[in-house]
Write a protein that holds these residues in place. Structure first.
Motif, PDB file in Angstrom:
ATOM      1  N   ASP B  80       0.825  -1.202   0.000  1.00 16.30           N
ATOM      2  CA  ASP B  80       0.000   0.000   0.000  1.00 16.30           C
ATOM      3  C   ASP B  80       0.864   1.258   0.000  1.00 16.30           C
ATOM      4  OD1 ASP B  80      -2.883   0.876   0.336  1.00 16.30           O
ATOM      5  OD2 ASP B  80      -1.887   2.009   1.922  1.00 16.30           O
ATOM      6  N   THR B  81       1.930   1.236   0.785  1.00 21.46           N
ATOM      7  CA  THR B  81       2.806   2.414   0.846  1.00 21.46           C
ATOM      8  C   THR B  81       3.460   2.673  -0.496  1.00 21.46           C
ATOM      9  OG1 THR B  81       3.355   1.622   3.037  1.00 21.46           O
ATOM     10  CG2 THR B  81       4.576   3.505   2.251  1.00 21.46           C
ATOM     11  N   SER B  82       3.856   1.597  -1.188  1.00 18.15           N
ATOM     12  CA  SER B  82       4.549   1.810  -2.457  1.00 18.15           C
ATOM     13  C   SER B  82       3.583   2.380  -3.496  1.00 18.15           C
ATOM     14  CB  SER B  82       5.196   0.511  -2.947  1.00 18.15           C
ATOM     15  OG  SER B  82       4.210  -0.462  -3.184  1.00 18.15           O
ATOM     16  N   ARG B  83       2.285   2.127  -3.307  1.00 16.57           N
ATOM     17  CA  ARG B  83       1.306   2.715  -4.239  1.00 16.57           C
ATOM     18  C   ARG B  83       1.022   4.172  -3.890  1.00 16.57           C
ATOM     19  NH1 ARG B  83      -1.395  -2.248  -3.775  1.00 16.57           N
ATOM     20  NH2 ARG B  83      -2.787  -1.367  -2.229  1.00 16.57           N
ATOM     21  N   ARG B  84       1.154   4.535  -2.594  1.00 17.11           N
ATOM     22  CA  ARG B  84       0.844   5.917  -2.197  1.00 17.11           C
ATOM     23  C   ARG B  84       2.054   6.523  -1.494  1.00 17.11           C
ATOM     24  NH1 ARG B  84      -4.142   6.145   1.458  1.00 17.11           N
ATOM     25  NH2 ARG B  84      -3.047   4.466   2.523  1.00 17.11           N
ATOM     26  N   PRO B  85       2.991   7.031  -2.279  1.00 14.78           N
ATOM     27  CA  PRO B  85       4.275   7.442  -1.698  1.00 14.78           C
ATOM     28  C   PRO B  85       4.160   8.594  -0.699  1.00 14.78           C
ATOM     29  CG  PRO B  85       4.117   8.078  -4.021  1.00 14.78           C
ATOM     30  CD  PRO B  85       2.934   7.243  -3.723  1.00 14.78           C
ATOM     31  N   GLU B  86       3.022   9.279  -0.657  1.00 14.26           N
ATOM     32  CA  GLU B  86       2.901  10.397   0.297  1.00 14.26           C
ATOM     33  C   GLU B  86       2.687   9.878   1.721  1.00 14.26           C
ATOM     34  OE1 GLU B  86       0.624   9.383  -1.668  1.00 14.26           O
ATOM     35  OE2 GLU B  86      -1.339   9.446  -0.695  1.00 14.26           O
ATOM     36  N   VAL B  87       2.322   8.605   1.857  1.00 12.94           N
ATOM     37  CA  VAL B  87       2.154   8.017   3.189  1.00 12.94           C
ATOM     38  C   VAL B  87       3.474   7.362   3.594  1.00 12.94           C
ATOM     39  CG1 VAL B  87       0.891   6.327   4.559  1.00 12.94           C
ATOM     40  CG2 VAL B  87      -0.265   7.528   2.687  1.00 12.94           C
ATOM     41  N   THR B  88       4.051   7.779   4.703  1.00 10.92           N
ATOM     42  CA  THR B  88       5.299   7.134   5.098  1.00 10.92           C
ATOM     43  C   THR B  88       5.003   5.755   5.677  1.00 10.92           C
ATOM     44  OG1 THR B  88       5.319   7.881   7.392  1.00 10.92           O
ATOM     45  CG2 THR B  88       6.212   9.396   5.735  1.00 10.92           C
ATOM     46  N   LEU B  89       6.014   4.905   5.646  1.00  4.23           N
ATOM     47  CA  LEU B  89       5.822   3.539   6.126  1.00  4.23           C
ATOM     48  C   LEU B  89       5.515   3.508   7.624  1.00  4.23           C
ATOM     49  CD1 LEU B  89       5.804   0.553   5.633  1.00  4.23           C
ATOM     50  CD2 LEU B  89       8.289   0.533   5.717  1.00  4.23           C
ATOM     51  N   GLY B  90       6.208   4.349   8.396  1.00  5.24           N
ATOM     52  CA  GLY B  90       5.962   4.384   9.846  1.00  5.24           C
ATOM     53  C   GLY B  90       4.535   4.774  10.159  1.00  5.24           C
ATOM     54  N   THR B  91       4.057   5.811   9.467  1.00  2.46           N
ATOM     55  CA  THR B  91       2.688   6.268   9.638  1.00  2.46           C
ATOM     56  C   THR B  91       1.706   5.152   9.295  1.00  2.46           C
ATOM     57  OG1 THR B  91       3.308   8.533   9.130  1.00  2.46           O
ATOM     58  CG2 THR B  91       1.024   7.936   8.744  1.00  2.46           C
TER      59      THR B  91
END
Lengths: 202, 202
Positions: B80-91
């Motif tokens: 999911d993170t790789s699809r939405r780069p504005e979301v950081t992985l930690g978040t």
């Protein structure tokens, strides 16, 4: 437990007060227990309880065999930081917690309290109230004062990281965090505590 | 427990396998328990255990009534993170953990496991090994790869914050962290997880 028997003089009176305190804290929680009720349970005057233990926090620490008074440790850490401005407060808090826990005398009672809070509703309430009053309040007092409303939230975030450290390092013994040296942990975790103290949380 | 009795067909066989799995995990820990021994304890062929449950992690999750498979949740979060780069992985990790825990179906078994790990040495070893293999390993795989040696340490720091959140929010019910909204916690804690994932820890 009978208040008579082999006990005598000061040490017998102190033991009776601590017995009564443990009963009152367990039954009514940290907030609900009063010096008056504890004194009454021990058959002594409230003034004597104040004379021996000073505050409710000190009495709680004695009853639970905590060898330190949390709010005094926090105050000492604050004084130390203000003397050495190159040490951040977050770093100093992690270092102080680890230094305390590395002593078996402190770690044992602390983990015992945490363990019992995990399994007993009464112990949970007691520990929650104690942490809120004796630890969160002094921590909240030193957090970002540009937004005083956020202080309790900041303090509870710090509790989540510091208690999580105790949980994974000492109770679960989780791999690298259990075997890491103190300095390594201070460098890794300290700045995260600093962010909870004064950083932008939105 | 007898393997005969009212059970019949697939559901009886599955129940016998889960019974045997719980015994083997409790006795030998997560690492020590083998599909072969679990199958033998249930009186079935190991191939059948693989057929029903696939991996040891899935079998453990079924035996402990965890409604999710941790490594699969982590993989999904990564995708999911790789699809939405504005979301950081930690978040994203904090948001996923909170979304799972807000479901009573997940929170109950998870807290049960954590509670029993606090009080039983055997349960501690079991949970430690399970977290190491099924959670720390996939997390370590996505941490700062400029220094692969630090990955297990980074993963265990993340575990300290995420488990500390569960401890203070759900088990202790500590003031503001217990009543805070999910978005507020994600914004406050996510960046700290990001630092553990890729920041400078020295």
């Amino acid at each position: 437990m009978s208040r008579a028997g082999r006990r005598s003089g000061d040490s017998g009176t102190r033991a009776a007060i601590l017995d009564s305190a443990r009963r009152q804290f367990a039954e009514h929680g940290y907030d609900g227990a009063t010096i008056r009720a504890i004194a009454s349970g021990a058959g002594v005057d409230p003034a004597l309880v104040h004379h021996f233990y000073g505050t409710k926090e000190r009495l709680f620490a004695a009853a639970m065999q905590l060898p330190v008074i949390p709010s005094e440790v926090i105050s000492a850490a604050l004084a130390d930081t203000s003397r050495r401005p190159e040490v951040t407060l977050g770093t100093h808090m992690v270092a102080s917690a680890l230094a305390l826990w590395e002593s078996e005398e402190v770690r044992g009672p602390f983990l015992g309290l945490l363990r019992s809070a995990m399994t007993s509703e009464q112990a949970t309430a007691m520990l929650r109230e104690f942490i809120t009053e004796a630890i969160l309040a002094p921590v909240a007092a030193v957090t970002n004062d540009t937004d005083p409303g956020s202080a309790p939230f900041r303090a509870s975030l710090i509790a989540s990281q510091v208690l999580g450290l105790a949980l994974t390092r000492y109770l679960l013994g989780l791999g690298p965090i259990a075997s890491a040296g103190r300095d390594e942990l201070v460098a890794a975790i300290g700045p995260n505590i600093d962010r909870y103290l004064t950083g932008d949380l939105n």
